[in-house]
Design a protein around this motif. Structure first.
Motif, PDB file in Angstrom:
ATOM      1  N   ASP A   1       0.810  -1.215   0.000  1.00  0.00           N
ATOM      2  CA  ASP A   1       0.000   0.000   0.000  1.00  0.00           C
ATOM      3  C   ASP A   1       0.846   1.269   0.000  1.00  0.00           C
ATOM      4  O   ASP A   1       0.403   2.306  -0.492  1.00  0.00           O
ATOM      5  CB  ASP A   1      -0.928   0.018   1.224  1.00  0.00           C
ATOM      6  CG  ASP A   1      -1.979  -1.083   1.171  1.00  0.00           C
ATOM      7  OD1 ASP A   1      -2.367  -1.473   0.052  1.00  0.00           O
ATOM      8  OD2 ASP A   1      -2.395  -1.552   2.246  1.00  0.00           O
ATOM      9  N   GLU A   2       2.062   1.197   0.564  1.00  0.00           N
ATOM     10  CA  GLU A   2       2.928   2.367   0.648  1.00  0.00           C
ATOM     11  C   GLU A   2       4.284   2.071   0.004  1.00  0.00           C
ATOM     12  O   GLU A   2       5.291   1.924   0.697  1.00  0.00           O
ATOM     13  CB  GLU A   2       3.131   2.777   2.107  1.00  0.00           C
ATOM     14  CG  GLU A   2       1.866   3.197   2.818  1.00  0.00           C
ATOM     15  CD  GLU A   2       2.141   3.620   4.243  1.00  0.00           C
ATOM     16  OE1 GLU A   2       2.474   4.808   4.447  1.00  0.00           O
ATOM     17  OE2 GLU A   2       2.048   2.767   5.144  1.00  0.00           O
ATOM     18  N   PRO A   3       4.312   1.996  -1.308  1.00  0.00           N
ATOM     19  CA  PRO A   3       5.553   1.594  -1.980  1.00  0.00           C
ATOM     20  C   PRO A   3       6.718   2.560  -1.780  1.00  0.00           C
ATOM     21  O   PRO A   3       7.875   2.155  -1.924  1.00  0.00           O
ATOM     22  CB  PRO A   3       5.151   1.516  -3.454  1.00  0.00           C
ATOM     23  CG  PRO A   3       3.929   2.357  -3.569  1.00  0.00           C
ATOM     24  CD  PRO A   3       3.208   2.214  -2.272  1.00  0.00           C
ATOM     25  N   LYS A   4       6.439   3.811  -1.428  1.00  0.00           N
ATOM     26  CA  LYS A   4       7.542   4.769  -1.275  1.00  0.00           C
ATOM     27  C   LYS A   4       8.432   4.433  -0.073  1.00  0.00           C
ATOM     28  O   LYS A   4       9.510   5.013   0.071  1.00  0.00           O
ATOM     29  CB  LYS A   4       7.004   6.191  -1.163  1.00  0.00           C
ATOM     30  CG  LYS A   4       6.163   6.480   0.067  1.00  0.00           C
ATOM     31  CD  LYS A   4       5.664   7.912   0.041  1.00  0.00           C
ATOM     32  CE  LYS A   4       4.811   8.239   1.260  1.00  0.00           C
ATOM     33  NZ  LYS A   4       4.322   9.647   1.206  1.00  0.00           N
ATOM     34  N   ARG A   5       8.009   3.498   0.769  1.00  0.00           N
ATOM     35  CA  ARG A   5       8.846   3.086   1.905  1.00  0.00           C
ATOM     36  C   ARG A   5       9.826   1.977   1.528  1.00  0.00           C
ATOM     37  O   ARG A   5      10.623   1.545   2.362  1.00  0.00           O
ATOM     38  CB  ARG A   5       7.970   2.608   3.065  1.00  0.00           C
ATOM     39  CG  ARG A   5       7.109   3.676   3.681  1.00  0.00           C
ATOM     40  CD  ARG A   5       6.642   3.297   5.072  1.00  0.00           C
ATOM     41  NE  ARG A   5       5.759   2.139   5.101  1.00  0.00           N
ATOM     42  CZ  ARG A   5       6.088   0.949   5.599  1.00  0.00           C
ATOM     43  NH1 ARG A   5       7.305   0.753   6.072  1.00  0.00           N
ATOM     44  NH2 ARG A   5       5.223  -0.039   5.616  1.00  0.00           N
ATOM     45  N   TYR A   6       9.761   1.519   0.278  1.00  0.00           N
ATOM     46  CA  TYR A   6      10.545   0.352  -0.128  1.00  0.00           C
ATOM     47  C   TYR A   6      11.343   0.648  -1.397  1.00  0.00           C
ATOM     48  O   TYR A   6      11.109   1.641  -2.091  1.00  0.00           O
ATOM     49  CB  TYR A   6       9.618  -0.838  -0.408  1.00  0.00           C
ATOM     50  CG  TYR A   6       8.759  -1.238   0.760  1.00  0.00           C
ATOM     51  CD1 TYR A   6       9.203  -2.175   1.681  1.00  0.00           C
ATOM     52  CD2 TYR A   6       7.493  -0.670   0.942  1.00  0.00           C
ATOM     53  CE1 TYR A   6       8.411  -2.556   2.755  1.00  0.00           C
ATOM     54  CE2 TYR A   6       6.699  -1.038   2.019  1.00  0.00           C
ATOM     55  CZ  TYR A   6       7.171  -1.982   2.920  1.00  0.00           C
ATOM     56  OH  TYR A   6       6.385  -2.346   3.981  1.00  0.00           O
ATOM     57  N   GLY A   7      12.245  -0.280  -1.716  1.00  0.00           N
ATOM     58  CA  GLY A   7      12.732  -0.348  -3.081  1.00  0.00           C
ATOM     59  C   GLY A   7      11.619  -0.941  -3.928  1.00  0.00           C
ATOM     60  O   GLY A   7      10.924  -1.873  -3.487  1.00  0.00           O
ATOM     61  N   VAL A   8      11.405  -0.398  -5.111  1.00  0.00           N
ATOM     62  CA  VAL A   8      10.322  -0.895  -5.957  1.00  0.00           C
ATOM     63  C   VAL A   8      10.869  -1.312  -7.320  1.00  0.00           C
ATOM     64  O   VAL A   8      11.910  -0.832  -7.775  1.00  0.00           O
ATOM     65  CB  VAL A   8       9.195   0.151  -6.146  1.00  0.00           C
ATOM     66  CG1 VAL A   8       8.573   0.529  -4.814  1.00  0.00           C
ATOM     67  CG2 VAL A   8       9.712   1.382  -6.870  1.00  0.00           C
ATOM     68  N   ALA A   9      10.143  -2.229  -7.955  1.00  0.00           N
ATOM     69  CA  ALA A   9      10.496  -2.716  -9.278  1.00  0.00           C
ATOM     70  C   ALA A   9       9.432  -2.270 -10.266  1.00  0.00           C
ATOM     71  O   ALA A   9       8.250  -2.554 -10.070  1.00  0.00           O
ATOM     72  CB  ALA A   9      10.612  -4.234  -9.270  1.00  0.00           C
ATOM     73  N   GLU A  10       9.854  -1.558 -11.298  1.00  0.00           N
ATOM     74  CA  GLU A  10       8.951  -1.177 -12.382  1.00  0.00           C
ATOM     75  C   GLU A  10       9.074  -2.212 -13.484  1.00  0.00           C
ATOM     76  O   GLU A  10      10.173  -2.534 -13.929  1.00  0.00           O
ATOM     77  CB  GLU A  10       9.288   0.218 -12.901  1.00  0.00           C
ATOM     78  CG  GLU A  10       9.055   1.318 -11.870  1.00  0.00           C
ATOM     79  CD  GLU A  10       9.291   2.706 -12.424  1.00  0.00           C
ATOM     80  OE1 GLU A  10       9.882   2.816 -13.515  1.00  0.00           O
ATOM     81  OE2 GLU A  10       8.876   3.677 -11.767  1.00  0.00           O
TER      82      GLU A  10
END
Length: 237
Positions: A134-143
């Motif tokens: 729900d809060e991806p800005k707290r993590y490393g994310v994969a596009e």
């Protein structure tokens, strides 16, 4: 395959309790937090495990884990927090061929033996695991691109375009330590595991899988509460 559990850090998201306690011994329902990553590794067929933690806490882990599990544990001290990649670098002499690296505040309620086995049989250099959050800005994310492949990895983006978080479980071959030595500190002054994974991605040497079962980041009060609720429900049903 060897297992590495990273159980250091300052636990800032769980303060004030973590001023005096390492977060990884806080209870997730009826077990200390660190028992869950240990059991993830054991259920995946890994019984040689290195725990990396702080000078203050490493002695407690030796007593806690040796009493509970029939596994071959070893331990290293990370004197100062320097990022996930820096902590992993301390396991270089321990890892021979492949390693499953898991953060001590990740609770994964899924058997990953097949994922571990398949990585050893494949020829990719690294494998990461994704979960929608729900809060991806707290993590490393994969596009991902239109073909469902990883297009880019971004560490804690301010305006994420995806909710595919890279969770705290990574599979590596031993060349990961060479890559860590080539890293430069980030703006946070840490050696970022996302930069390691970016290197594999640029070399077309990174695979990924999705976590299908329950996964919790228990490094926050909300995550700790939700994980405890889920575990309690499973224990009492």
């Amino acid at each position: 395959m060897k297992g590495v559990i990273l159980a250091g850090g300052r636990g800032t998201r769980l303060r004030p309790v973590t001023y005096v306690l390492n977060k990884h011994i806080l209870p997730v329902y009826d077990k200390p937090m660190i028992f869950y990553p240990v059991e993830t590794l054991l259920s995946g067929g890994i019984d040689e495990i290195m725990v990396i933690s702080t000078p203050r806490d490493i002695g407690g882990y030796i007593q806690l884990l040796e009493e509970e599990y029939d596994a071959n544990f070893s331990y290293r001290v990370q004197k100062e927090p320097g990022g996930i990649a820096h902590a992993l670098s301390l396991a270089e002499e321990f890892v021979e061929d492949t390693a499953a690296v898991i953060l001590g505040d990740n609770v994964i309620l899924e058997n990953l033996a097949e994922e571990f086995r398949s990585f050893e049989e494949e020829d990719s250099g690294a494998k990461i695991f994704l979960n929608e959050v729900d809060e991806p800005k707290r993590y490393g994310v994969a596009e991902l691109n239109e073909n469902g492949e990883i297009d880019s990895l971004i560490e804690k983006p301010s305006s994420p375009e995806t909710n595919n978080a890279v969770i705290g479980l990574y599979l590596y071959r031993a060349d990961v330590f060479e890559r860590i030595r080539e890293l430069e500190p980030s703006d946070r002054g840490e050696y970022e595991i996302t930069d390691v994974n970016k290197g594999y991605l640029q070399d077309d040497d990174l695979e990924f899988a999705r976590i299908e079962g329950e996964w919790f980041d228990v490094g926050t009060p909300e995550g700790l509460f939700k994980a405890s609720q889920c575990v309690r429900k499973k224990r009492t049903n």
